[in-house]
Design a protein around this motif. Structure first.
Motif, PDB file in Angstrom:
ATOM      1  N   PHE A   1       0.847  -1.190   0.000  1.00 51.74           N
ATOM      2  CA  PHE A   1       0.000   0.000   0.000  1.00 51.74           C
ATOM      3  C   PHE A   1       0.886   1.246   0.000  1.00 51.74           C
ATOM      4  N   PHE A   2       0.272   2.394  -0.263  1.00 49.10           N
ATOM      5  CA  PHE A   2       0.940   3.665  -0.025  1.00 49.10           C
ATOM      6  C   PHE A   2       0.080   4.469   0.932  1.00 49.10           C
ATOM      7  N   TRP A   3       0.651   5.492   1.534  1.00 54.75           N
ATOM      8  CA  TRP A   3      -0.086   6.319   2.498  1.00 54.75           C
ATOM      9  C   TRP A   3       0.058   7.774   2.117  1.00 54.75           C
ATOM     10  N   ARG A   4      -1.047   8.457   2.054  1.00 59.45           N
ATOM     11  CA  ARG A   4      -1.006   9.893   1.751  1.00 59.45           C
ATOM     12  C   ARG A   4      -2.208  10.585   2.354  1.00 59.45           C
ATOM     13  N   LEU A   5      -1.948  11.728   2.972  1.00 52.71           N
ATOM     14  CA  LEU A   5      -3.009  12.581   3.488  1.00 52.71           C
ATOM     15  C   LEU A   5      -3.204  13.758   2.546  1.00 52.71           C
ATOM     16  N   HIS A   6      -4.397  14.365   2.600  1.00 56.82           N
ATOM     17  CA  HIS A   6      -4.650  15.537   1.770  1.00 56.82           C
ATOM     18  C   HIS A   6      -3.809  16.734   2.212  1.00 56.82           C
ATOM     19  N   THR A   7      -3.244  16.647   3.390  1.00 59.22           N
ATOM     20  CA  THR A   7      -2.373  17.722   3.871  1.00 59.22           C
ATOM     21  C   THR A   7      -1.009  17.691   3.196  1.00 59.22           C
ATOM     22  N   GLY A   8      -0.699  16.572   2.512  1.00 60.91           N
ATOM     23  CA  GLY A   8       0.569  16.466   1.809  1.00 60.91           C
ATOM     24  C   GLY A   8       1.512  15.427   2.377  1.00 60.91           C
ATOM     25  N   ALA A   9       1.294  14.986   3.606  1.00 63.29           N
ATOM     26  CA  ALA A   9       2.132  13.942   4.191  1.00 63.29           C
ATOM     27  C   ALA A   9       1.927  12.642   3.425  1.00 63.29           C
ATOM     28  N   GLU A  10       3.035  11.920   3.143  1.00 64.42           N
ATOM     29  CA  GLU A  10       2.915  10.696   2.355  1.00 64.42           C
ATOM     30  C   GLU A  10       4.068   9.747   2.633  1.00 64.42           C
ATOM     31  N   LEU A  11       3.846   8.483   2.261  1.00 62.88           N
ATOM     32  CA  LEU A  11       4.846   7.431   2.388  1.00 62.88           C
ATOM     33  C   LEU A  11       4.705   6.533   1.173  1.00 62.88           C
ATOM     34  N   ASP A  12       5.828   6.199   0.527  1.00 64.68           N
ATOM     35  CA  ASP A  12       5.772   5.463  -0.738  1.00 64.68           C
ATOM     36  C   ASP A  12       5.226   4.054  -0.593  1.00 64.68           C
ATOM     37  N   LEU A  13       5.518   3.389   0.519  1.00 66.97           N
ATOM     38  CA  LEU A  13       5.087   1.999   0.690  1.00 66.97           C
ATOM     39  C   LEU A  13       4.801   1.725   2.162  1.00 66.97           C
ATOM     40  N   VAL A  14       3.680   1.052   2.405  1.00 69.82           N
ATOM     41  CA  VAL A  14       3.316   0.579   3.742  1.00 69.82           C
ATOM     42  C   VAL A  14       2.996  -0.897   3.616  1.00 69.82           C
ATOM     43  N   PHE A  15       3.557  -1.720   4.507  1.00 67.00           N
ATOM     44  CA  PHE A  15       3.281  -3.155   4.444  1.00 67.00           C
ATOM     45  C   PHE A  15       3.360  -3.763   5.835  1.00 67.00           C
ATOM     46  N   GLN A  16       2.669  -4.891   5.983  1.00 65.01           N
ATOM     47  CA  GLN A  16       2.632  -5.594   7.260  1.00 65.01           C
ATOM     48  C   GLN A  16       3.396  -6.908   7.185  1.00 65.01           C
ATOM     49  N   LYS A  17       4.108  -7.226   8.251  1.00 62.87           N
ATOM     50  CA  LYS A  17       4.755  -8.520   8.410  1.00 62.87           C
ATOM     51  C   LYS A  17       4.652  -8.934   9.878  1.00 62.87           C
ATOM     52  N   SER A  18       4.147 -10.145  10.084  1.00 62.66           N
ATOM     53  CA  SER A  18       4.017 -10.699  11.444  1.00 62.66           C
ATOM     54  C   SER A  18       3.265  -9.754  12.363  1.00 62.66           C
ATOM     55  N   GLY A  19       2.215  -9.126  11.833  1.00 64.12           N
ATOM     56  CA  GLY A  19       1.370  -8.268  12.653  1.00 64.12           C
ATOM     57  C   GLY A  19       1.936  -6.889  12.922  1.00 64.12           C
ATOM     58  N   LYS A  20       3.102  -6.564  12.344  1.00 66.36           N
ATOM     59  CA  LYS A  20       3.731  -5.264  12.541  1.00 66.36           C
ATOM     60  C   LYS A  20       3.707  -4.470  11.242  1.00 66.36           C
ATOM     61  N   LEU A  21       3.633  -3.158  11.379  1.00 67.01           N
ATOM     62  CA  LEU A  21       3.515  -2.287  10.215  1.00 67.01           C
ATOM     63  C   LEU A  21       4.864  -1.616   9.927  1.00 67.01           C
ATOM     64  N   TYR A  22       5.279  -1.693   8.662  1.00 68.34           N
ATOM     65  CA  TYR A  22       6.545  -1.113   8.223  1.00 68.34           C
ATOM     66  C   TYR A  22       6.281  -0.110   7.115  1.00 68.34           C
ATOM     67  N   GLY A  23       7.245   0.778   6.919  1.00 65.47           N
ATOM     68  CA  GLY A  23       7.120   1.765   5.858  1.00 65.47           C
ATOM     69  C   GLY A  23       8.400   1.877   5.049  1.00 65.47           C
ATOM     70  N   LEU A  24       8.253   2.368   3.824  1.00 69.34           N
ATOM     71  CA  LEU A  24       9.404   2.602   2.948  1.00 69.34           C
ATOM     72  C   LEU A  24       9.238   3.947   2.270  1.00 69.34           C
ATOM     73  N   GLU A  25      10.296   4.728   2.277  1.00 65.66           N
ATOM     74  CA  GLU A  25      10.359   5.968   1.523  1.00 65.66           C
ATOM     75  C   GLU A  25      11.550   5.877   0.575  1.00 65.66           C
ATOM     76  N   VAL A  26      11.320   6.147  -0.714  1.00 63.00           N
ATOM     77  CA  VAL A  26      12.377   6.078  -1.714  1.00 63.00           C
ATOM     78  C   VAL A  26      12.864   7.499  -2.007  1.00 63.00           C
ATOM     79  N   LYS A  27      14.180   7.683  -1.965  1.00 59.98           N
ATOM     80  CA  LYS A  27      14.754   9.003  -2.210  1.00 59.98           C
ATOM     81  C   LYS A  27      15.875   8.910  -3.245  1.00 59.98           C
ATOM     82  N   TYR A  28      15.816   9.773  -4.254  1.00 55.09           N
ATOM     83  CA  TYR A  28      16.929   9.880  -5.191  1.00 55.09           C
ATOM     84  C   TYR A  28      17.828  10.997  -4.683  1.00 55.09           C
ATOM     85  N   SER A  29      18.695  10.633  -3.740  1.00 54.35           N
ATOM     86  CA  SER A  29      19.521  11.602  -3.041  1.00 54.35           C
ATOM     87  C   SER A  29      20.799  10.924  -2.579  1.00 54.35           C
TER      88      SER A  29
END
Length: 401
Positions: free
Chosen positions: A318-346
Motif C-alpha cells: 500500500f501507499f499512504w497519503r493525506l490531503h495535507t501532503g504527508a505521504e509514504l511510498d510503501l506501507v506493508f505488514q509482516k508478522s502483525g507489525k507495520l513497516y514503511g518505505l520511503e524512496v529518495k533519489y539523493s
C-alpha cells in the motif's frame, strides 16, 4: 544469448511441486517463464517431460481434447500460455485427482486474471502459484551462467534497460531499446487480442503513453477520460488490463481509523523501468539523468526491487497519503507489525516532515529509506537508510520480521 539460472525461483518451483500436483508460473510475456521451466526440467533426468506451447497451432490442436491426450502421461507436463485455453482447467482438476503423484503439471501464464479466476474456481487446494518477473537484484545473488562463472550486478544498467532478460542481456543499449519497442508493439497488436480483448492497438498505446506521465503519481481516471474522450469506467478497464498482464502496478492506499482525510485513488507505477523509458523516449544514461521524470523513474525501480526482495504480494503493498501532503511510498505488514518505505533519489537522505508524520500516525515498527548508494545508517531509532546495493545482502531480510 547466454542463459542465466534463476536459482531462487528454481528452488521455489521444486518445493511447490513436492506439495502440489499443479504449479502456475505467472508473469509478463518474455520475463523468462519458459526458460525457467526448461531449466527445471533439465535437472530432472529421471522423469519424462512433455511440453505444450499453446501459441503453436499443432500443440493447441492436441489439447482440443485434453483428457484424451493428457490422462496417460506420466512425469512433468508443461503447458505454456495456458490462458489461451481456459476450458482446460476443469480437466486439470480431474487429472490432478486421478494421477496423484505420477504426474506434475506446470502451467505458464502471462495474464493473471484469466489464470487465477479460472483456476481458483476449479483447482482450489491443487495449485500453487509463483509470480516471476524479469531480472532484479535478487537474480544476481546466486548466479550461474552457461557461458561464464559470474555476472556482476550493474544497477544502473538494470535501471536503464529494465529487467526483461532479452533487454538486459542485449549487446548494446540500442539493441535493448529496439527489443523493448518491438515488445510493446507485439503486446498491443497480438498479445492483447489473443486474450479476447478487443481494444484498438492505437487507443491502448495512447493510454499507455499517457500513463507514463502518471508513473509515481496518484491515478486520476476522470482526467484521463476527458483527455481521451472516454468514460472513467473504460479508463479503469484499460488500467486493469495492463495491471492484469503484469505491466502496471496499482498501489492501493492504506486505510486506517483516522479522522484526517486520506487519498483514496491508487498510485501508478510501471513495473519495468525499461518499458517506462521507451514511453518517455529515454534511450541513454545521459537522457535519463537529464529527464524531468528521473526521480519518479528511480522511485518505481527501487520500489519494485524492495517489493521483490521482501517477497511482498500485491495484497500486502500500500501507499499512504493525506490531503495535507504527508505521504509514504510503501506501507506493508509482516508478522502483525507495520513497516514503511520511503524512496529518495539523493546522495544523503535526511528526515522529512512526512517521515515524522508517518511514524506518529501509523505507529510504524520501522521506516526504511532506500537511496542509490552503498552505505547504511540510521536517521532515528526507527528510521534506517539503506543503499540499493545493500538489498543484495541476505542479512537485510532479518530487519523485517
Amino acid at each position: 544469448m547466454k542463459s542465466i539460472a534463476r536459482e531462487e525461483a528454481l528452488q521455489d518451483l521444486e518445493t511447490k511441486l513436492k506439495s502440489f500436483p499443479i504449479v502456475g508460473i505467472l508473469g509478463p510475456r518474455q520475463c523468462g517463464k519458459t526458460t525457467l521451466a526448461k531449466q527445471f526440467i533439465d535437472n530432472q533426468s529421471k522423469k519424462k517431460t512433455y511440453f505444450f506451447d499453446l501459441e503453436n497451432p499443432r500443440d493447441l490442436s492436441k489439447l482440443e481434447n485434453p483428457l484424451l491426450n493428457l490422462e496417460n502421461l506420466e512425469g512433468y507436463v508443461i503447458i505454456d500460455e495456458v490462458q489461451r485455453l481456459p476450458e482446460i482447467f476443469p480437466i486439470l482438476r480431474v487429472l490432478a485427482d486421478r494421477v496423484l503423484k505420477k504426474t506434475k503439471f506446470i502451467l505458464l501464464g502471462s495474464a493473471s486474471p484469466l489464470l487465477i479466476k479460472n483456476s481458483s474456481e476449479t483447482l482450489a487446494g491443487r495449485i500453487a502459484f509463483i509470480e516471476l518477473r524479469g531480472f532484479g537484484i535478487e537474480t544476481f545473488t546466486k548466479l550461474k551462467e552457461t557461458s561464464r562463472k559470474s555476472e556482476q550486478l550493474d544497477i544502473s544498467k538494470l535501471w536503464l534497460r529494465g529487467g526483461f532478460p532479452r533487454s538486459y542481456l542485449s549487446s548494446s543499449i540500442k539493441d535493448s531499446y529496439e527489443w523493448r519497442e518491438n515488445f510493446i508493439e507485439t503486446f498491443l497488436e497480438r498479445d492483447i487480442p489473443n486474450l479476447g480483448i478487443n481494444i484498438p492497438a492505437r487507443t491502448l498505446r495512447q493510454f499507455w503513453t499517457m500513463l507514463s506521465h502518471y508513473h509515481g503519481q496518484v491515478f486520476n481516471a476522470s482526467e484521463l477520460a476527458r483527455s481521451m474522450n472516454l468514460s472513467s469506467p473504460t479508463i479503469q478497464r484499460y488500467l486493469d488490463i495492463l495491471s492484469g498482464t503484469f505491466i502496471i502496478r496499482q498501489l492501493q492506499p492504506w486505510f486506517y481509523n483516522a479522522k484526517k482525510r486520506i487519498v483514496k485513488s491508487p498510485k501508478i507505477y510501471f513495473r519495468d523501468s525499461g518499458l517506462l523509458h521507451v514511453f518517455l523516449s529515454i534511450d541513454s544514461k545521459t537522457g535519463l539523468n537529464g529527464h524531468p521524470k528521473l526521480g519518479a523513474s528511480w522511485e518505481g525501480f527501487a520500489l519494485e526491487e524492495f517489493i521483490a526482495f521482501h517477497k511482498l504480494s500485491e495484497q500486502e503493498c500500500f501507499f499512504w497519503r493525506l490531503h495535507t501532503g504527508a505521504e509514504l511510498d510503501l506501507v506493508f505488514q509482516k508478522s502483525g507489525k507495520l513497516y514503511g518505505l520511503e524512496v529518495k533519489y539523493s546522495d544523503a537522505p535526511k528526515m522529512t516532515k512526512s517521515m515524522h508524520s508517518a511514524l506518529a500516525e501509523l505507529h510504524l515498527e520501522k521506516l526504511f529509506v532506500l537511496y542509490p548508494g552503498k552505505d547504511a545508517y540510521k536517521l532515528d531509532k526507527k528510521v534506517e537508510v539503506i543503499g540499493i546495493e545493500t538489498l543484495s545482502a541476505s542479512s537485510l531480510k532479518t530487519t523485517v520480521n
